[in-house]
Design a protein around this motif. Sequence first.
Motif, PDB file in Angstrom:
ATOM      1  N   GLY A 108       0.731  -1.254  -0.050  1.00 16.40           N
ATOM      2  CA  GLY A 108       0.124   0.070   0.030  1.00 16.40           C
ATOM      3  C   GLY A 108       1.092   1.389  -0.017  1.00 16.40           C
ATOM      4  N   PRO A 109       0.398   2.577   0.002  1.00 18.01           N
ATOM      5  CA  PRO A 109       1.112   3.835  -0.039  1.00 18.01           C
ATOM      6  C   PRO A 109       1.978   3.695   1.245  1.00 18.01           C
ATOM      7  CG  PRO A 109      -1.333   3.923   0.540  1.00 18.01           C
ATOM      8  CD  PRO A 109      -1.222   2.628   0.297  1.00 18.01           C
ATOM      9  N   GLY A 110       3.209   3.903   0.922  1.00 19.87           N
ATOM     10  CA  GLY A 110       4.060   4.140   2.280  1.00 19.87           C
ATOM     11  C   GLY A 110       4.202   5.271   2.688  1.00 19.87           C
ATOM     12  N   GLY A 111       4.413   5.491   4.045  1.00 19.89           N
ATOM     13  CA  GLY A 111       4.690   6.769   4.891  1.00 19.89           C
ATOM     14  C   GLY A 111       3.655   7.652   4.915  1.00 19.89           C
ATOM     15  N   VAL A 112       2.319   6.861   4.910  1.00 21.97           N
ATOM     16  CA  VAL A 112       1.096   7.775   5.080  1.00 21.97           C
ATOM     17  C   VAL A 112       0.724   7.772   6.696  1.00 21.97           C
ATOM     18  CG1 VAL A 112      -1.264   8.290   4.300  1.00 21.97           C
ATOM     19  CG2 VAL A 112       0.418   7.420   2.444  1.00 21.97           C
ATOM     20  N   ASN A 204      13.184  -8.846   4.995  1.00 28.44           N
ATOM     21  CA  ASN A 204      14.107  -8.158   4.016  1.00 28.44           C
ATOM     22  C   ASN A 204      14.767  -8.913   3.115  1.00 28.44           C
ATOM     23  OD1 ASN A 204      13.497  -5.997   5.441  1.00 28.44           O
ATOM     24  ND2 ASN A 204      15.646  -5.505   6.207  1.00 28.44           N
ATOM     25  N   ALA A 205      13.813  -9.907   2.377  1.00 32.99           N
ATOM     26  CA  ALA A 205      14.488 -10.610   1.180  1.00 32.99           C
ATOM     27  C   ALA A 205      14.459  -9.831   0.365  1.00 32.99           C
ATOM     28  CB  ALA A 205      13.547 -11.604   1.079  1.00 32.99           C
ATOM     29  N   ALA A 206      15.624  -9.747  -0.489  1.00 33.17           N
ATOM     30  CA  ALA A 206      16.080  -8.899  -1.752  1.00 33.17           C
ATOM     31  C   ALA A 206      15.008  -9.065  -2.836  1.00 33.17           C
ATOM     32  CB  ALA A 206      17.490  -8.946  -2.156  1.00 33.17           C
ATOM     33  N   THR A 207      14.108  -8.239  -3.112  1.00 32.64           N
ATOM     34  CA  THR A 207      13.033  -8.247  -4.092  1.00 32.64           C
ATOM     35  C   THR A 207      12.774  -6.701  -4.489  1.00 32.64           C
ATOM     36  OG1 THR A 207      11.243  -7.696  -2.540  1.00 32.64           O
ATOM     37  CG2 THR A 207      11.804 -10.128  -3.101  1.00 32.64           C
ATOM     38  N   ASP A 208      11.954  -6.459  -5.475  1.00 31.98           N
ATOM     39  CA  ASP A 208      11.628  -5.104  -5.905  1.00 31.98           C
ATOM     40  C   ASP A 208      11.085  -4.371  -4.718  1.00 31.98           C
ATOM     41  OD1 ASP A 208      12.797  -5.645  -8.405  1.00 31.98           O
ATOM     42  OD2 ASP A 208      10.962  -6.172  -9.472  1.00 31.98           O
ATOM     43  N   ARG A 211      13.635  -3.076  -2.460  1.00 33.46           N
ATOM     44  CA  ARG A 211      14.670  -2.384  -2.976  1.00 33.46           C
ATOM     45  C   ARG A 211      15.335  -0.985  -2.031  1.00 33.46           C
ATOM     46  NH1 ARG A 211      14.141  -1.881  -8.998  1.00 33.46           N
ATOM     47  NH2 ARG A 211      14.726  -4.273  -8.944  1.00 33.46           N
ATOM     48  N   ARG A 212      14.168  -0.310  -1.695  1.00 32.01           N
ATOM     49  CA  ARG A 212      14.337   0.912  -0.827  1.00 32.01           C
ATOM     50  C   ARG A 212      15.218   0.878   0.401  1.00 32.01           C
ATOM     51  NH1 ARG A 212      10.652   1.302   3.144  1.00 32.01           N
ATOM     52  NH2 ARG A 212       8.954  -0.442   3.179  1.00 32.01           N
ATOM     53  N   MET A 213      15.224  -0.625   0.844  1.00 31.54           N
ATOM     54  CA  MET A 213      15.812  -1.002   2.151  1.00 31.54           C
ATOM     55  C   MET A 213      17.461  -0.476   2.105  1.00 31.54           C
ATOM     56  SD  MET A 213      13.655  -1.750   4.078  1.00 31.54           S
ATOM     57  CE  MET A 213      11.838  -2.739   4.043  1.00 31.54           C
ATOM     58  N   GLY A 214      17.779  -0.689   0.717  1.00 32.36           N
ATOM     59  CA  GLY A 214      19.309  -0.395   0.466  1.00 32.36           C
ATOM     60  C   GLY A 214      20.012   1.114   0.848  1.00 32.36           C
ATOM     61  N   THR A 215      18.862   1.927   0.369  1.00 33.48           N
ATOM     62  CA  THR A 215      19.157   3.339   0.522  1.00 33.48           C
ATOM     63  C   THR A 215      18.499   4.055   1.597  1.00 33.48           C
ATOM     64  OG1 THR A 215      17.050   3.878  -0.811  1.00 33.48           O
ATOM     65  CG2 THR A 215      18.944   3.612  -2.099  1.00 33.48           C
ATOM     66  N   GLY A 216      17.541   3.503   2.270  1.00 31.85           N
ATOM     67  CA  GLY A 216      17.332   3.916   3.592  1.00 31.85           C
ATOM     68  C   GLY A 216      15.404   3.840   3.743  1.00 31.85           C
ATOM     69  N   ALA A 217      15.320   3.212   5.098  1.00 28.76           N
ATOM     70  CA  ALA A 217      13.953   2.983   5.520  1.00 28.76           C
ATOM     71  C   ALA A 217      13.763   3.636   6.884  1.00 28.76           C
ATOM     72  CB  ALA A 217      13.813   1.129   5.628  1.00 28.76           C
ATOM     73  N   LEU A 218      12.458   4.096   7.082  1.00 27.16           N
ATOM     74  CA  LEU A 218      12.160   4.947   7.989  1.00 27.16           C
ATOM     75  C   LEU A 218      12.186   3.836   9.424  1.00 27.16           C
ATOM     76  CD1 LEU A 218      11.176   7.330   9.396  1.00 27.16           C
ATOM     77  CD2 LEU A 218       8.809   6.478   8.881  1.00 27.16           C
ATOM     78  N   GLN A 219      12.958   4.216  10.564  1.00 27.69           N
ATOM     79  CA  GLN A 219      12.920   3.445  11.670  1.00 27.69           C
ATOM     80  C   GLN A 219      11.981   4.053  12.590  1.00 27.69           C
ATOM     81  OE1 GLN A 219      15.093   0.766  11.724  1.00 27.69           O
ATOM     82  NE2 GLN A 219      15.298   1.475   9.348  1.00 27.69           N
ATOM     83  N   ALA A 220      11.812   3.547  13.903  1.00 23.28           N
ATOM     84  CA  ALA A 220      10.976   3.717  14.963  1.00 23.28           C
ATOM     85  C   ALA A 220      11.328   4.967  15.441  1.00 23.28           C
ATOM     86  CB  ALA A 220      10.779   2.604  15.749  1.00 23.28           C
ATOM     87  N   ASN A 221      12.494   5.350  15.537  1.00 22.44           N
ATOM     88  CA  ASN A 221      13.061   6.669  16.209  1.00 22.44           C
ATOM     89  C   ASN A 221      12.742   7.856  15.482  1.00 22.44           C
ATOM     90  OD1 ASN A 221      15.153   6.224  14.314  1.00 22.44           O
ATOM     91  ND2 ASN A 221      16.736   6.048  16.058  1.00 22.44           N
ATOM     92  N   GLY A 222      12.229   7.722  14.053  1.00 20.46           N
ATOM     93  CA  GLY A 222      12.302   8.465  13.155  1.00 20.46           C
ATOM     94  C   GLY A 222      13.164   8.907  12.150  1.00 20.46           C
ATOM     95  N   GLU A 223      14.464   8.562  12.479  1.00 20.24           N
ATOM     96  CA  GLU A 223      15.402   8.406  11.734  1.00 20.24           C
ATOM     97  C   GLU A 223      15.355   7.455  10.270  1.00 20.24           C
ATOM     98  OE1 GLU A 223      18.976   7.192  13.506  1.00 20.24           O
ATOM     99  OE2 GLU A 223      18.955   8.998  15.056  1.00 20.24           O
ATOM    100  N   THR A 224      16.056   7.806   9.164  1.00 21.88           N
ATOM    101  CA  THR A 224      16.108   6.871   8.093  1.00 21.88           C
ATOM    102  C   THR A 224      17.510   6.367   7.889  1.00 21.88           C
ATOM    103  OG1 THR A 224      14.292   8.262   6.728  1.00 21.88           O
ATOM    104  CG2 THR A 224      15.669   6.678   5.524  1.00 21.88           C
TER     105      THR A 224
END
Length: 267
Positions: A108-112, A204-208, A211-224
């Motif tokens: 679904g839409p991420g980050g909403v 985190n299996a490597a799939t399409d 793919r965004r995990m490699g560049t940055g994913a939002l963490q629980a503390n608000g950091e990416t």
Amino acid sequence: MNAERTDGRTRIAVITGAGSGVGRAVTRELLRAGWSVALAGRRAETLEETAAPAAWEAGGVNAGSPRGEALVVPTDVSQPRDVDALFAATVGRFGRVDLLFNNAGTFGPGGVPVEELPYEAWRHVVDTNLNGAFLCAQAAYRLMKEQDPRGGRIINNGSVSAHTPRPLSVAYTATKHALTGLTKSLSLDGRPYRIAVGQIDIGNAATDMTRRMGTGALQANGETAPEPVMDVADVARTVRHMAELPLEANMQFATVLATTMPYIGRG
């Protein structure tokens, strides 16, 4: 373990979401092992790519090894008529179903934020991840109860989000938690009919999709922050192991994740 049942016949699998990612990897793993597979997904072209012999035989089929047969069935798992047609086509070609891998899903839409998530987006995730899994399991149950020999196996693709959420993922997380309840209930209700039901939770299996995990994913503390991923082939081998257990044995839950991903202790 191999692709033959105890009566010596080839095992038959239905895999949803087979056009990409985990579904594609599991499909090719089973085909290489000699299973025959009905591939379900919304786009015929991606299913055909998954099923192409040049793609999966390159993964290590030896001369003389059994080769599975692939059947492509374009399917929207949220639509009961599509699901009925999928299982009818599978039985029409192969005669039975030994395995359903309930894999179709969407994030679904991420980050909403919750308060801004459109109801249509929520409903789409629920229809695909939860209602689709139920409809396919229901169709599989009907067949597995009546076929001879009776029984079969269902494996639901949960997620580590079936245990612990990521930030801003309310629809995905809710459906994955619900899948755990679906798995438990199906497992209990399937006992009289030799229907074994389990769940694989993947991180985190490597799939399409990851793919965004490699560049940055939002963490629980608000950091990416970037997160490690693992080879999707390791997931596929785990699903095959679960699938080839005798029906007297069931792997109720399995968690397969990138070793150092921020899951244990997330938050």
